[in-house]
Design a protein around this motif. Structure first.
Motif, PDB file in Angstrom:
ATOM      1  N   UNK A   1    -137.519 104.918 -16.846  1.00  0.00           N
ATOM      2  CA  UNK A   1    -137.676 103.717 -17.647  1.00  0.00           C
ATOM      3  C   UNK A   1    -139.133 103.684 -18.100  1.00  0.00           C
ATOM      4  N   UNK A   2    -139.373 103.873 -19.401  1.00  0.00           N
ATOM      5  CA  UNK A   2    -140.779 103.972 -19.805  1.00  0.00           C
ATOM      6  C   UNK A   2    -141.488 102.625 -19.757  1.00  0.00           C
ATOM      7  N   UNK A   3    -140.738 101.540 -19.536  1.00  0.00           N
ATOM      8  CA  UNK A   3    -141.410 100.239 -19.365  1.00  0.00           C
ATOM      9  C   UNK A   3    -142.106 100.172 -18.005  1.00  0.00           C
ATOM     10  N   UNK A   4    -141.562 100.859 -16.994  1.00  0.00           N
ATOM     11  CA  UNK A   4    -142.149 100.787 -15.643  1.00  0.00           C
ATOM     12  C   UNK A   4    -142.803 102.100 -15.223  1.00  0.00           C
ATOM     13  N   UNK A   5    -142.371 103.198 -15.827  1.00  0.00           N
ATOM     14  CA  UNK A   5    -142.863 104.510 -15.414  1.00  0.00           C
ATOM     15  C   UNK A   5    -142.066 105.096 -14.259  1.00  0.00           C
ATOM     16  N   UNK A   6    -141.102 104.338 -13.736  1.00  0.00           N
ATOM     17  CA  UNK A   6    -140.280 104.788 -12.594  1.00  0.00           C
ATOM     18  C   UNK A   6    -138.843 105.073 -13.030  1.00  0.00           C
ATOM     19  N   UNK A   7    -138.112 105.853 -12.243  1.00  0.00           N
ATOM     20  CA  UNK A   7    -136.701 106.057 -12.563  1.00  0.00           C
ATOM     21  C   UNK A   7    -135.977 104.715 -12.719  1.00  0.00           C
ATOM     22  N   UNK A   8    -135.114 104.660 -13.722  1.00  0.00           N
ATOM     23  CA  UNK A   8    -134.409 103.414 -14.023  1.00  0.00           C
ATOM     24  C   UNK A   8    -133.593 102.978 -12.814  1.00  0.00           C
ATOM     25  N   UNK A   9    -133.622 101.690 -12.526  1.00  0.00           N
ATOM     26  CA  UNK A   9    -132.920 101.183 -11.345  1.00  0.00           C
ATOM     27  C   UNK A   9    -132.468  99.769 -11.668  1.00  0.00           C
ATOM     28  N   UNK A  10    -131.254  99.648 -12.175  1.00  0.00           N
ATOM     29  CA  UNK A  10    -130.822  98.313 -12.584  1.00  0.00           C
ATOM     30  C   UNK A  10    -129.338  98.085 -12.333  1.00  0.00           C
ATOM     31  N   UNK A  11    -128.874  98.595 -11.216  1.00  0.00           N
ATOM     32  CA  UNK A  11    -127.510  98.257 -10.808  1.00  0.00           C
ATOM     33  C   UNK A  11    -126.427  99.172 -11.370  1.00  0.00           C
ATOM     34  N   UNK A  12    -126.824 100.251 -12.071  1.00  0.00           N
ATOM     35  CA  UNK A  12    -125.804 101.149 -12.614  1.00  0.00           C
ATOM     36  C   UNK A  12    -125.740 102.446 -11.818  1.00  0.00           C
ATOM     37  N   UNK A  13    -124.518 102.894 -11.551  1.00  0.00           N
ATOM     38  CA  UNK A  13    -124.340 104.195 -10.894  1.00  0.00           C
ATOM     39  C   UNK A  13    -124.154 105.290 -11.944  1.00  0.00           C
ATOM     40  N   UNK A  14    -123.556 104.945 -13.085  1.00  0.00           N
ATOM     41  CA  UNK A  14    -123.473 105.897 -14.195  1.00  0.00           C
ATOM     42  C   UNK A  14    -123.048 105.183 -15.470  1.00  0.00           C
ATOM     43  N   UNK A  15    -123.306 105.835 -16.600  1.00  0.00           N
ATOM     44  CA  UNK A  15    -122.826 105.344 -17.897  1.00  0.00           C
ATOM     45  C   UNK A  15    -122.193 106.515 -18.625  1.00  0.00           C
ATOM     46  N   UNK A  16    -120.986 106.317 -19.116  1.00  0.00           N
ATOM     47  CA  UNK A  16    -120.321 107.346 -19.913  1.00  0.00           C
ATOM     48  C   UNK A  16    -120.130 106.813 -21.325  1.00  0.00           C
ATOM     49  N   UNK A  17    -120.488 107.627 -22.316  1.00  0.00           N
ATOM     50  CA  UNK A  17    -120.298 107.220 -23.718  1.00  0.00           C
ATOM     51  C   UNK A  17    -119.271 108.149 -24.356  1.00  0.00           C
ATOM     52  N   UNK A  18    -118.377 107.565 -25.148  1.00  0.00           N
ATOM     53  CA  UNK A  18    -117.357 108.339 -25.857  1.00  0.00           C
ATOM     54  C   UNK A  18    -117.557 108.096 -27.353  1.00  0.00           C
ATOM     55  N   UNK A  19    -117.593 109.164 -28.150  1.00  0.00           N
ATOM     56  CA  UNK A  19    -117.768 108.976 -29.593  1.00  0.00           C
ATOM     57  C   UNK A  19    -117.796 110.298 -30.323  1.00  0.00           C
ATOM     58  N   UNK A  20    -117.915 110.245 -31.661  1.00  0.00           N
ATOM     59  CA  UNK A  20    -117.763 111.456 -32.466  1.00  0.00           C
ATOM     60  C   UNK A  20    -118.929 112.446 -32.405  1.00  0.00           C
ATOM     61  N   UNK A  21    -120.160 111.989 -32.154  1.00  0.00           N
ATOM     62  CA  UNK A  21    -121.292 112.931 -32.097  1.00  0.00           C
ATOM     63  C   UNK A  21    -121.793 113.055 -30.665  1.00  0.00           C
ATOM     64  N   UNK A  22    -121.841 114.282 -30.173  1.00  0.00           N
ATOM     65  CA  UNK A  22    -122.293 114.481 -28.794  1.00  0.00           C
ATOM     66  C   UNK A  22    -123.777 114.163 -28.647  1.00  0.00           C
ATOM     67  N   UNK A  23    -124.561 114.429 -29.700  1.00  0.00           N
ATOM     68  CA  UNK A  23    -125.999 114.124 -29.641  1.00  0.00           C
ATOM     69  C   UNK A  23    -126.203 112.622 -29.470  1.00  0.00           C
ATOM     70  N   UNK A  24    -125.445 111.845 -30.246  1.00  0.00           N
ATOM     71  CA  UNK A  24    -125.590 110.389 -30.158  1.00  0.00           C
ATOM     72  C   UNK A  24    -125.051 109.886 -28.822  1.00  0.00           C
ATOM     73  N   UNK A  25    -123.923 110.434 -28.366  1.00  0.00           N
ATOM     74  CA  UNK A  25    -123.404 110.054 -27.036  1.00  0.00           C
ATOM     75  C   UNK A  25    -124.453 110.328 -25.969  1.00  0.00           C
TER      76      UNK A  25
END
Ligand code: ADP
Ligand code: MG
Length: 318
Positions: A251-275
């Motif tokens: 997380x570039x706001x803190x400089x530390x690894x992001x830590x906000x209650x998520x174990x993972x995020x999966x994105x589905x969509x037409x462009x793999x770069x954007x996903x």
């Protein structure tokens, strides 16, 4: 007549033969499964070029060159690097900097891609935090001459958050040009499908249970011509000398690894770069801001898995 019969016979007997080809690229195992008629070597060769052009870790490469000229004005860059920077800057802007292509020095400081990562000192962290503003990255296209510049001499670009997605999109477009109708690309967990499975069924892609054994799936999504990309702390992480677990999405706001209650995020969509870019962004943003970002992107949906294991779908029903 005999020749004609022979041709007809071969056509009716030629069965679909699937082949899986593997290559180590972008620091991970890349796998393509397609008809054995595909020219896999040509795809790997082109992806090797792409890696040289956009990976900060390819020492002789185009991005390494641009990084070494930070603060020195415009540099002519390959079309690959220009296109990748364009996507990266677009996602940085849409995610309000949660996706940060200027994060290079922070990634280096945490030692995330080398063998001995550890927690940096507060003073080192404070120094690097002065040089991670993505607005210092600019691109322009002067009548087909693609250029980029880094206006802050202290900024280093890292496209690790979208590299595998860009590669997956390119692999599928090369296979399509070869006349291949069906393929499954899996670049270190970045999945991209060309068409549907050769049987005509959609591809079925599992969303992993965070921190469980590989191939233990939380949900299965069915996709045709789409990409499925997951960001989570469970693939690349380390235990610091303070005994805590740290991971590779910062997380570039803190400089530390992001830590906000998520174990993972999966994105589905037409462009793999954007996903790929969106999954990294959403992992940093957390559930609420991440949901808003996904909802603002037409054609994209998501599955957020919370630390307690709850799956929250956005724009998709499970
Ligand atoms: P994975 O490689 O596990 O799929 P990601 O696609 O989420 O993970 O990208 C993680 C990589 O992106 C890191 O190794 C680092 O190079 C880079 N990175 C880390 N944090 C950020 C961020 N906030 N924005 C952009 N890139 C990031
Ligand atoms: Mg990513």
């Amino acid at each position: 007549m005999i020749l004609l019969l022979a041709v007809v016979f071969t056509a009716s007997c030629s069965k679909y033969q699937e082949k899986t080809s593997e290559m180590i690229l972008f620091g991970t195992t890349c796998r393509i499964t397609a008809s054995d008629k595909a020219d896999f070597d040509a795809v790997w060769k082109r992806l090797g070029e792409l890696e040289d052009n956009i990976s900060a870790r390819s020492e002789q490469g185009d991005l390494a060159d641009l990084n070494s000229k930070a603060g020195q004005g415009w540099v002519e860059v390959s079309q690959d690097l220009y296109d990748s920077l364009k996507i990266a800057l677009d996602i940085a802007s849409r995610s309000n900097g949660a996706f940060n292509p200027a994060i290079g020095e922070l990634v280096n400081l945490w030692g995330i891609v080398d063998k001995h990562p550890d927690v940096p000192s507060e003073s080192d962290l404070a120094a690097v935090m002065e040089h991670i503003d993505w607005h210092a990255i600019e691109i322009k296209d002067d009548d087909g001459i693609t250029m980029a510049r880094i206006t802050d001499p202290g900024v280093r670009i890292d496209l690790g958050g979208i590299g595998k997605g860009i590669a997956a999109d390119l692999a599928v477009s090369l296979l399509r040009k070869q006349g291949i109708k069906s393929a499954l690309v899996n670049f270190g967990g970045n999945i991209m499908c060309l068409g549907s499975h050769h049987t005509g069924e959609p591809y079925r892609i599992g969303i992993q249970v965070p921190f469980a054994n590989r191939n233990e799936y939380k949900q299965v999504v069915q996709v045709i011509d789409q990409s499925v990309v997951t960001s989570g702390p469970y693939e690349k992480n380390f235990v610091g000398s303070d005994g805590k677990l740290y991971h590779h999405i910062i997380d570039s706001a803190t400089g530390y690894p992001a830590d906000n209650g998520l174990a993972s995020v999966t994105i589905i969509g037409p462009s793999s770069a954007i996903c790929d870019g969106l999954s990294t962004s959403c992992f940093v943003l957390g559930l609420d801001a991440g949901t808003a970002l996904v909802q603002s992107m037409e054609g994209y949906s998501a599955v957020f898995i919370l630390d307690d294991g709850t799956a929250v779908p956005v724009g998709i029903s499970l």
